[in-house]
Scaffold this motif. Structure first.
Motif, mmCIF file in Angstrom:
data_model
loop_
_atom_site.group_PDB
_atom_site.id
_atom_site.type_symbol
_atom_site.label_atom_id
_atom_site.label_comp_id
_atom_site.label_asym_id
_atom_site.label_seq_id
_atom_site.Cartn_x
_atom_site.Cartn_y
_atom_site.Cartn_z
ATOM 1 N N TRP A 61 35.469 41.814 32.243
ATOM 2 C CA TRP A 61 35.842 41.097 33.456
ATOM 3 C C TRP A 61 36.226 42.092 34.546
ATOM 4 C CZ3 TRP A 61 40.777 42.228 35.070
ATOM 5 C CH2 TRP A 61 41.707 42.615 34.096
ATOM 6 N N PHE A 62 36.260 41.600 35.770
ATOM 7 C CA PHE A 62 36.805 42.383 36.880
ATOM 8 C C PHE A 62 37.537 41.427 37.807
ATOM 9 C CE2 PHE A 62 32.851 40.925 38.698
ATOM 10 C CZ PHE A 62 33.129 40.742 40.046
ATOM 11 N N ALA A 63 38.498 41.956 38.554
ATOM 12 C CA ALA A 63 39.306 41.141 39.454
ATOM 13 C C ALA A 63 39.794 42.020 40.598
ATOM 14 C CB ALA A 63 40.486 40.511 38.711
ATOM 15 N N GLN A 64 40.367 41.360 41.604
ATOM 16 C CA GLN A 64 40.870 42.059 42.772
ATOM 17 C C GLN A 64 42.353 41.767 42.948
ATOM 18 O OE1 GLN A 64 39.467 44.277 45.008
ATOM 19 N NE2 GLN A 64 41.536 44.426 45.847
ATOM 20 N N VAL A 65 43.142 42.831 43.054
ATOM 21 C CA VAL A 65 44.571 42.688 43.317
ATOM 22 C C VAL A 65 44.761 42.217 44.753
ATOM 23 C CG1 VAL A 65 46.785 43.904 43.409
ATOM 24 C CG2 VAL A 65 45.101 44.491 41.656
#
Length: 544
Positions: A49-53
């Motif tokens: 997965w990847f995400a943005q703070v």
């Protein structure tokens, strides 16, 4: 010749489109920090997965990334902090955002967080905030009117009863979290659980904490010592948010030197509470005896030449014995690694490496990995500290699986090492992902950019994380030794149970062993129960 004139809005739109195209081509040329599935697959990895703070990339940057183990209803959590006082909580396995909070004033720096099963603690500019771990809601705030809370030098540590705060002058302050707990009941439990033993000096010349009644002091009486209301009705329970902040004075433990790391909780039982921290003078382990709730003393001190700047690592015991204490691992700046019993103080082993170290040793399975300050990594045996291998290049441990060790070099690339030999087998171009979590809990790789892009990678086929921190979990054994065939297989394992564990009756002569089912067409299989008594029937092959 007639010239074509375009309206001004159309001209502006065309210019903006051309600029955006140029920027896009530039970003493609420079490369994106997001690792694609194809690129990860080339290295035997999968991007889970990847995400943005949540941050403004023009104004703030990511400062801390921490992993907190799952507890009760809360999953493994990745806490990401920014220099704008934002705390972002992710589910470490799925990448789902759990909550986002701005804690304190954005212009004030935050310390590392501390967490237990229910709470998250963080200092913002000297002000302490306690947050609900599930929602991020502030349940307590201390304005630090007392100078004791004005200069925390590192992040706090929490167990189920206390908050431990390291101070710049070497003190560690301990604050009660559960004021409503009846301390007299805890003391009775401690007395009943105390083993019978005579007074003896500690192995390093330090005596056991003195017995008897506590001396008179000027400490404010505890909540449990206050007069109870008349009548048999139990006192009314209060929510944590309804309890006034710090109803009584904290406990203080004085150590030598300047505190250099966040404290580590090592043990909490019916006898007492243990916490470890490092200073410029060595390793300290503090102890709070439940029978003497007002005393916070140094249980033992391990001196180290050059001091210690990396926080200690605690390795829980694999034994089911509740008295098993576990092991503390620490390393001095001079490059000497120590393994110390968590309550004893006498080093089990010590191993000089001959080069400065500024990072904590990392225990994974039966190995301890130590990255050197100027490059190079050692793999040591956990049980005796003997050197297994050394490889040049790595400056930081990142993660480990059953067959590979992942480490970063000085340029930010990830080096893939063979776990058995330390040989370099692959390289990942991760220079644009400078923040890499030192993962001692499982096999996942967590990579973060300063602008808040966070990615999770793992080896193909390892959909479920390998759990390294719990004795019951299966950990990788990269020592090259075969598993013990006489050891009982864990519940749910596909392997057969140990045939030697229970006594089985002898099989009648000439008949197949009913306890070891054998497929047809394999006549050469040995009988695990020994030679069969009696005569063999002529013309009939021995099934064993």
């Amino acid at each position: 010749m007639r010239r074509h004139r375009y309206p001004l809005p159309v001209f502006r739109a065309s210019v903006l489109f051309a600029l955006s195209l140029l920027c896009g081509l530039g970003s493609i040329a420079l490369g994106s920090p997001l690792i694609t599935h194809t690129e990860a697959g080339r290295h035997g990895l999968k991007r889970a997965w990847f995400a943005q703070v949540r941050l403004d990339p023009s104004r703030s940057r990511v400062t801390h990334v921490q992993f907190v183990e799952k507890s009760g209803k809360y999953p493994d959590t990745l806490f990401v902090q920014t220099d704008a006082a934002t705390v972002h909580a992710f589910d470490a396995e799925t990448g789902q955002t759990l909550w986002v909070r701005t804690v304190g004033k954005p212009q004030q720096p935050n310390t590392l967080i501390g967490a237990n099963q229910e709470l998250v603690a963080v200092f913002n500019g000297g002000v302490l905030y306690l947050l609900d771990r599930g929602t991020g809601r502030t349940v307590r705030r201390d304005s630090a009117r007392d100078s004791a809370l004005s200069v925390p030098v590192a992040g706090p540590a929490l167990n189920s009863h206390r908050l431990f705060v390291p101070m710049a002058d070497g003190r560690v302050m301990a604050f009660r979290l559960d004021q409503e707990k009846d301390l007299s009941e805890r003391a009775k439990e401690a007395v009943a659980a105390t083993p019978k033993r005579g007074p003896a000096g500690g192995p390093m010349g330090l005596a056991e904490p003195p017995g008897g009644e506590p001396e008179k002091s000027t400490i404010v009486p505890l909540a449990a010592d206050k007069p109870k209301p008349e009548g048999d009705a139990p006192p009314k329970e209060r929510l944590l948010s309804e309890i006034p902040a710090w109803e009584f004075a904290p406990l203080t433990c004085v150590s030598f030197g300047r505190v250099t790391s966040q404290p580590v909780i090592t043990r909490e039982d019916k006898l007492g509470e243990y916490v470890a921290w490092t200073t410029s003078r060595g390793l300290f382990v503090g102890f709070i005896d439940i029978k003497r709730e007002r005393e916070f003393v140094v249980r033992f001190h391990l001196s180290a030449v050059g001091g210690i700047v990396a926080h200690p690592m605690f390795v829980p015991s694999n034994s089911s014995d509740p008295k098993a204490e576990g092991t503390l691992l620490t390393v001095s700046t001079a490059g000497k690694v120590f393994a110390v019993p968590a309550r004893n103080g006498v080093p089990i082993w010590k191993q000089p490496l001959g080069s400065p170290v500024d990072q904590p040793p990392v225990p994974i399975g039966q190995r301890v990995y130590v990255a050197m300050q100027f490059g190079g990594m050692y793999a040591l045996e956990l049980k005796n500290g003997s050197k297994v291998w050394f490889t040049r290049g790595p400056t930081e441990f990142v993660a480990a699986s059953k067959d590979h060790v992942y480490a970063a070099d000085a340029d930010g690339r990830i080096l893939v090492l063979d776990a058995k030999t330390g040989d370099h087998v692959d390289t990942l171009a991760t220079e644009k992902l400078p923040l890499k979590l030192r993962n001692i809990w499982n096999d996942r790789l967590y990579l973060v950019t300063p602008t808040g892009l966070i990615q999770c990678l793992h080896e193909i086929g390892l959909e479920k994380p390998l759990d390294y921190r719990h004795p019951a979990a299966q950990t990788p054994d990269d020592s090259g030794k075969k598993p013990d065939p006489f050891k009982e297989a864990p519940e749910g394992s596909p392997t057969k149970p140990n045939p030697f564990k229970e006594e089985v009756p002898e099989a009648p002569p000439g008949k197949l062993n009913p306890f070891d089912e054998e497929p047809k067409g394999q006549p050469g299989k040995l009988n695990p129960f020994g030679e069969e008594p009696g005569k063999e029937e002529p013309g009939k092959e021995d099934p064993f």
